[in-house]
Design an enzyme around this catalytic site. Structure first.
Site, PDB file in Angstrom:
ATOM      1  N   GLU A  60     -37.425 106.144  73.163  1.00  0.00           N
ATOM      2  CA  GLU A  60     -37.580 106.674  74.870  1.00  0.00           C
ATOM      3  C   GLU A  60     -36.446 107.973  75.664  1.00  0.00           C
ATOM      4  OE1 GLU A  60     -37.013 102.236  75.345  1.00  0.00           O
ATOM      5  OE2 GLU A  60     -36.516 103.649  73.725  1.00  0.00           O
ATOM      6  N   ALA A 170     -33.972  70.558  35.929  1.00  0.00           N
ATOM      7  CA  ALA A 170     -32.949  70.540  35.078  1.00  0.00           C
ATOM      8  C   ALA A 170     -32.869  69.189  34.069  1.00  0.00           C
ATOM      9  CB  ALA A 170     -31.842  71.079  34.941  1.00  0.00           C
ATOM     10  N   ASP A 208     -26.415  80.675  34.510  1.00  0.00           N
ATOM     11  CA  ASP A 208     -26.696  80.819  34.544  1.00  0.00           C
ATOM     12  C   ASP A 208     -26.679  82.450  34.102  1.00  0.00           C
ATOM     13  OD1 ASP A 208     -27.751  78.729  34.242  1.00  0.00           O
ATOM     14  OD2 ASP A 208     -28.649  78.444  36.606  1.00  0.00           O
TER      15      ASP A 208
END
Length: 377
Positions: A60, A170, A208
């Site tokens: 605006e 797992a 991991d």
């Protein structure tokens, strides 16, 4: 909210243009894409504007800046989002429109921000005619990710895991590569690429050493990479794979998941993909901070204790968490089950007692924010 009558339909063309302008702005970040068209009392286009990102002029104000003083008097501002009503890096758009002498404001969708909403009310109080809902469907599609995060007060959270048919992630010795086939694994990478953040705990990093990247079929890095986020108090080693991610990782200590998600939202992240171990994954579910679950099921059995979730706060069958099934998709020899948690909670106090369904195929959307949906503006 003003009803949309015949007169409002005449603003459709201007709203379509406002949405075209909005799409020029950045599609990611804390601020929404917004466009604005200023029409003369006769209906001619006088100026246009759009928001270029946090710290820059709102649409605006951008449009008004292209007009001479007093030129906007009696004009109509057509905006793709309700003008904001708060002071962040810039002032309230509602006040700028009032000061310019705009006689009418037409906008598509309400601003769901806890602090930034209320522009329409302020404009009406100042005697400005306000028409809402013009082009709402198209604007909602454009702003879908931003609106969801804005209503939630946090990123939209997807929790993912891959498991055997008996729910094991797992084998008993901890090995898990691979439970699912290549098609399912590639789908995971596509979901990573579609997310702003990927969240794991320090336990996953130490166990991991994941890279947390999004990769293509040939192992190449995909164009968009999620920001890796590691939750937990342990210090991640300098040689961890996550530290070599294309995006600098975010490390958040402590155990306040809600606070962590709010911080990610404040960093401009609208969606988060959680690939956590059973303790952290269970905590996300237990605290009601998971909107959607992606469960990849392989036709295999593993047995043993390694389940996808640890404690989720369910101690009897009467307390089970019933989900809304969204879809089931076959990926090679595996299945993807997508479900939404209808009890996922909002961190937006303004919307704490409201909920609404998202677009087809999406999670149930609750609704944002401990601070402004456009706080970075």
């Amino acid at each position: 909210m003003t009803d949309i009558g015949f007169e409002a339909q005449s603003f459709d063309a201007a709203m379509r243009r406002a949405l075209e302008l909005a799409a020029l702005g950045p599609a990611r970040g804390v601020n929404p894409q917004v466009g604005c068209v200023i029409l003369s009392p006769a209906g001619d286009v006088m100026s246009e504007g759009w928001h270029r990102g946090a710290g820059t002029a709102h649409a605006e104000v951008d449009a008004l800046s292209k007009l001479a003083p007093e030129q906007a008097s009696g004009a109509t501002a057509v905006v793709s989002l309700e003008p904001c009503n708060h002071t962040g890096r810039t002032g309230p758009c509602s006040e700028a429109l009032i000061a310019a002498g705009v006689a009418r404001v037409v906008y598509a969708v309400d601003d769901p921000g806890h602090a930034s909403h209320g522009g329409a009310k302020r404009l009406r109080e100042a005697g400005v005619e306000v028409i809402s809902g013009v082009g709402a469907d198209a604007a909602s599609r454009l702003l879908q990710d931003w609106l969801v995060a804005a209503r939630l007060g946090r990123p939209h959270v997807t929790l993912k895991w891959a498991s055997s048919l008996d729910g094991r992630v797992a084998a008993s010795d901890g090995t898990s590569r691979w439970i699912t086939g290549s098609a399912a694994r590639q789908h995971v990478h596509e979901q990573r690429a579609a997310s702003d953040a990927i969240i794991v705990g320090t336990g996953t990093v130490f166990a991991d050493d994941p890279s947390l990247t999004a990769r293509g079929d040939a192992g190449e890095l995909m164009q968009h990479q999620p920001v890796p986020v590691v939750l937990g108090d342990r210090v991640v080693p300098d040689d961890a794979a996550v530290r070599r991610h294309p995006n600098p990782p975010v490390f958040l200590s402590g155990h306040d998941l809600a606070r962590a998600l709010v911080e990610l939202r404040e960093r401009g992240m609208r969606s988060a993909y959680v690939e956590a171990g059973p303790v952290l994954a269970g905590a996300f579910v237990r605290e009601g901070l998971v909107d959607e679950l992606h469960v990849y099921l392989a036709p295999t059995l593993l047995g043993g204790p390694r389940t996808a979730l640890d404690d989720i706060g369910v101690h009897s069958i009467a307390e089970q968490r019933t989900l809304c099934l969204q879809r089931v998709e076959r990926l090679g020899n595996d299945l993807l089950v997508v479900a939404a948690d209808p009890t996922a909670r909002t961190l937006n106090p303004w919307h704490a007692d409201t909920a609404e369904l998202g677009p087809p195929g999406s999670a149930v959307q609750h609704t944002h924010q401990t601070r402004s949906a456009r706080e970075g503006a």
